[in-house]
Design a protein around this motif. Structure first.
Motif, PDB file in Angstrom:
ATOM      1  N   THR A   1       0.840  -1.207   0.000  1.00  0.00           N
ATOM      2  CA  THR A   1       0.000   0.000   0.000  1.00  0.00           C
ATOM      3  C   THR A   1       0.873   1.256   0.000  1.00  0.00           C
ATOM      4  OG1 THR A   1      -1.743  -1.192   1.187  1.00  0.00           O
ATOM      5  CG2 THR A   1      -1.805   1.214   1.249  1.00  0.00           C
ATOM      6  N   THR A   2       1.940   1.234   0.789  1.00  0.00           N
ATOM      7  CA  THR A   2       2.865   2.368   0.782  1.00  0.00           C
ATOM      8  C   THR A   2       3.558   2.498  -0.571  1.00  0.00           C
ATOM      9  OG1 THR A   2       3.240   2.083   3.153  1.00  0.00           O
ATOM     10  CG2 THR A   2       4.862   3.366   1.941  1.00  0.00           C
TER      11      THR A   2
ATOM     12  N   GLY B   1       1.187   3.938  -3.016  1.00  0.00           N
ATOM     13  CA  GLY B   1       0.768   5.277  -2.632  1.00  0.00           C
ATOM     14  C   GLY B   1       1.754   6.350  -3.011  1.00  0.00           C
TER      15      GLY B   1
ATOM     16  N   VAL C   1      -4.737  10.226   0.710  1.00  0.00           N
ATOM     17  CA  VAL C   1      -3.724   9.286   0.210  1.00  0.00           C
ATOM     18  C   VAL C   1      -2.452   9.382   1.039  1.00  0.00           C
ATOM     19  CG1 VAL C   1      -2.256   8.713  -1.751  1.00  0.00           C
ATOM     20  CG2 VAL C   1      -4.669   9.266  -2.110  1.00  0.00           C
TER      21      VAL C   1
ATOM     22  N   THR D   1      -2.221  10.282   4.123  1.00  0.00           N
ATOM     23  CA  THR D   1      -2.492   9.689   5.437  1.00  0.00           C
ATOM     24  C   THR D   1      -2.417   8.158   5.376  1.00  0.00           C
ATOM     25  OG1 THR D   1      -3.934  11.558   5.986  1.00  0.00           O
ATOM     26  CG2 THR D   1      -4.158   9.545   7.313  1.00  0.00           C
ATOM     27  N   ILE D   2      -2.996   7.570   4.319  1.00  0.00           N
ATOM     28  CA  ILE D   2      -2.955   6.103   4.162  1.00  0.00           C
ATOM     29  C   ILE D   2      -1.510   5.624   4.042  1.00  0.00           C
ATOM     30  CG2 ILE D   2      -3.579   4.198   2.642  1.00  0.00           C
ATOM     31  CD1 ILE D   2      -6.153   5.716   1.983  1.00  0.00           C
TER      32      ILE D   2
ATOM     33  N   TRP E   1       0.297   5.701   7.461  1.00  0.00           N
ATOM     34  CA  TRP E   1      -0.203   4.793   8.487  1.00  0.00           C
ATOM     35  C   TRP E   1      -0.204   3.315   8.083  1.00  0.00           C
ATOM     36  CZ3 TRP E   1      -2.024   5.880  13.482  1.00  0.00           C
ATOM     37  CH2 TRP E   1      -2.012   7.227  13.839  1.00  0.00           C
ATOM     38  N   SER E   2       0.132   2.963   6.860  1.00  0.00           N
ATOM     39  CA  SER E   2       0.018   1.570   6.419  1.00  0.00           C
ATOM     40  C   SER E   2       1.255   0.742   6.744  1.00  0.00           C
ATOM     41  CB  SER E   2      -0.279   1.512   4.921  1.00  0.00           C
ATOM     42  OG  SER E   2       0.756   2.153   4.196  1.00  0.00           O
TER      43      SER E   2
ATOM     44  N   SER F   1      -0.368  15.141   5.511  1.00  0.00           N
ATOM     45  CA  SER F   1      -1.403  14.143   5.789  1.00  0.00           C
ATOM     46  C   SER F   1      -2.267  14.620   6.937  1.00  0.00           C
ATOM     47  CB  SER F   1      -0.755  12.808   6.158  1.00  0.00           C
ATOM     48  OG  SER F   1      -0.008  12.932   7.347  1.00  0.00           O
TER      49      SER F   1
END
Length: 672
Positions: A97-98, A101, A121, A123-124, A127-128, A186
């Motif tokens: 995911t990172t 992203g 995006v 923020t995700i 935090w991933s 973020s």
């Protein structure tokens, strides 16, 4: 606790649950792979160079997401009940995911997408990935390899990792700043982030403690594990050694560049192989070489740093630093490598390069007693050579064994030119046969083992012989008691009663008394006959009256006619026999008379020859000129002759020959 846990059928009665788990594993693993591929495509769209992709952690996160997700899916597919596969899938999805992203955030920024979307995006992304580092990986290492904690005492450690993992995610997700220059911030960033620096320091220390405890758990597992469990743990050790070889030099000399993180994916690959296919090859040989070069690399780096500091002010201006240091390091390392390799080989393969030590261990175990020491011997050999299985067999039965049998190679145990047993050796995982080094050690060990097996067999045979002698003695006593009780006893009782009756009638009825005396004479003769029969059964009286040769000649004269009326010429050749022990005389007499009786009863011979010779051994030979009738079927007579010879330590053979029948028995003169 160290074996691989195989998937078991659920207790709900739904046989499709494992298939659903496999399907879920495939879907989640495919999600992680798809994210990585999407990240690569987006990087091409935004025209990132490889250096840009590397600096933005797309390459490292992408590779970690790909390997963790794929390896996790493989583990979950083959071992659905093992949580390590699911933890790796979650770890891979976090990194993937990172990875996707980073270029996605750049694309959204370049195309002026609403700032709210860009911040979501960002923020995700923030935090991933922290969960992969703080939660999934240390927890998987704590559960490796069977998906269970080492013991219930480790449950607080697992709970502590789960409870404290959010602190690291908060530290990474709430930090100030944008992902790239000009990019959006973020959500969830803390204005007072810098004021919480003591908390972030504690979080970093927490991470070190978590991984230290996971490593401690693996070390304890290795010490307690069986051979299979240790091979699984060695796969992880190999990956860790290689990772340190890649990362440590850079960290010590020039700082750690981003690309050294590419060594981290070796961990999920090693874990997947260890759980699913740990027997792929002899991992101990690979780890042995890897440990040697790892230690040597650390030594070389340390030597390089020390020599640079020493020679910098003395020789650099005159001779040049690099040349001098390189020569000195080469001179230092040259004698160290062989010794270092021997130390590592001993840790992985035991004492196989020191056969004398292994033989000494075997001797110590055998000294505890042949029967009692054999289990200790096989365990000592297995432990000394780090073998999965060792056993000793003789006559088709195991005398002792240690370990778990897999592919077994036998090593013959020979004594006096005769194979007395086998040393069964289990091959290590990945080996197709015994190496020459192992075979040399086992050949040396086989010599005292063969002596021990031979002694064990002799001890067993002696015990069996004793039991048979005791049983024969008791049977003979039972027979004598029965004969005396049922035969001689009633006869003598009748004699006594008849004598009393005759005494009472001698003065009143002389005629009746005379009849009773006549009956008394008959009963007395019958009693005497019974006594003679019992005495003859114990020892033929002819031996005491005529001697062995005279008794055999008397018996030969009695066996001059076959059942069909044809005559048989029996010759006895036995000149110069010395005085023989009583037991030897009886055995020779019984065997010779039984053999001559068989000639008269079963063959169509016209001539039989009995030969007795005595030198270092007494030899009894009976031959006849009867026609061959094929192999002799063993009967009671042949078995009795064989047993009589064996009781006195002799040898016996009987069967047809080109010239007729042949019975041959030999007895040592020094009888047991």
């Amino acid at each position: 606790m160290t074996g691989v846990v195989a998937p078991t059928a659920p207790q709900t009665g739904d046989a499709r649950v494992p298939e659903r788990r496999r399907a879920l594993a495939a879907v989640l693993g495919g999600l992680g792979v798809s994210e990585v591929l999407a990240g690569v495509v987006l990087a091409v769209v935004v025209r990132w160079s490889f250096d840009t992709a590397l600096d933005s952690f797309l390459v490292t996160n992408g590779l970690m997401g790909l390997t963790f997700a794929t390896c996790g899916a493989v583990i979950a597919w083959h071992r659905p009940a093992n949580p390590i596969g699911w933890l790796f899938i979650a770890d891979g999805i976090g990194h993937a995911t990172t990875a996707v992203g980073a270029p996605l955030s750049q694309l959204l920024h370049d195309r002026a997408t609403p700032i709210e979307v860009q911040r979501v995006v960002a923020t995700i992304i923030s935090w991933s990935w922290p969960w992969s580092i703080a939660l999934f990986l240390p927890l998987a290492l704590l559960l490796f390899p069977n998906g269970h904690l080492l013991s219930p005492r480790w449950r607080p450690v697992a709970i502590g990792i789960v409870v404290t993992a959010p602190f690291f995610a908060v530290e990474m997700g709430t930090g100030p700043g944008a992902l790239f220059e000009g990019g959006p911030n973020s959500y969830l960033q803390l204005p007072s982030y810098d004021a919480l620096q003591p908390l972030w320091t504690a979080t970093e220390i927490r991470g070190l403690i978590a991984y230290a405890l996971a490593i401690a758990s693996l070390v304890i597992r290795y010490r307690r594990a069986d051979d299979t469990g240790r091979r699984q743990l060695l796969w992880l050790l190999l990956a860790t050694v290689v990772m340190l070889l890649v990362m440590a030099p850079w960290a010590l000399i020039t700082g750690t560049p981003v690309f050294v993180l590419l060594a981290i994916p070796l961990i999920p690959v090693a874990v997947a192989v260890a759980i699913v296919r740990h027997q792929l090859l002899d991992i101990r040989l690979v780890v042995s070489r890897a440990l040697t070069w790892a230690l040597l690399s650390v030594l070389a780096v340390g030597a390089y740093a020390a020599l640079v500091a020493i020679t910098d002010s003395f020789v650099s201006t005159r001779f040049g630093r690099s040349a001098v240091v390189t020569v000195l390091i080469a001179l230092l390392i040259a004698p160290v490598l062989p010794r270092l390799q021997r130390l590592v080989d001993r840790a992985m393969y035991g004492d196989r390069r020191d056969p004398a030590r292994v033989a000494s261990l075997v001797g110590e175990e055998l000294s505890s007693g042949v029967a009692g020491g054999m289990p200790g011997v096989v365990e000592a050999v297995r432990s000394a050579l780090r073998l999965p299985y060792v056993a000793v067999s003789a006559n088709g039965s195991l005398l002792a064994s240690a370990g778990v049998a897999g592919t077994v190679v036998p090593v013959d145990l020979s004594y006096g030119g005769t194979t007395v047993g086998s040393l069964l050796v289990g091959l290590r995982s990945g080996e197709s046969g015994l190496s020459q080094t192992d075979r040399n050690v086992l050949t040396l060990v086989a010599v005292p083992l063969a002596v021990a097996v031979h002694a064990t067999r002799l001890s067993t045979e002696l015990q069996t012989s004793r039991e048979r002698l005791v049983a024969a003695r008791e049977e003979e006593r039972r027979r004598l008691r029965r004969d005396l009780h049922d035969g001689l006893g009633p006869t003598l009782t009748g004699v006594a009663f008849t004598a009393d009756a005759a005494a009472n009638l001698v003065s009143t009825d002389a005629e009746r008394a005379s009849e009773l005396l006549s009956t008394l004479r008959t009963d007395t003769r019958a009693a005497i006959a019974d006594v003679r029969r019992l005495v003859d059964d114990l020892r033929p009286p002819a031996l005491d009256e005529l001697g062995l040769v005279g008794a055999l000649r008397q018996r030969a004269d009695a066996l001059s006619w076959r059942a069909d009326g044809a005559s048989v010429s029996v010759q006895v050749s036995a000149d110069g026999l010395p005085p023989l022990p009583a037991a030897l005389e009886v055995a020779a007499y019984r065997i010779a008379t039984e053999a001559l009786t068989n000639v008269v009863r079963h063959s169509r011979a016209t001539t039989a020859v009995l030969t007795l010779r005595c030198d270092s051994a007494l030899e009894v030979l009976v031959t006849d000129d009867g026609p061959p009738n094929g192999a002799w079927r063993p009967g009671v007579g042949l078995q009795a002759m064989r047993e009589r010879a064996a009781e006195l330590g002799g040898a016996f053979e009987a069967g047809p020959s080109p010239s007729g029948g042949r019975v041959h028995a030999t007895f040592p003169m020094a009888t047991p």
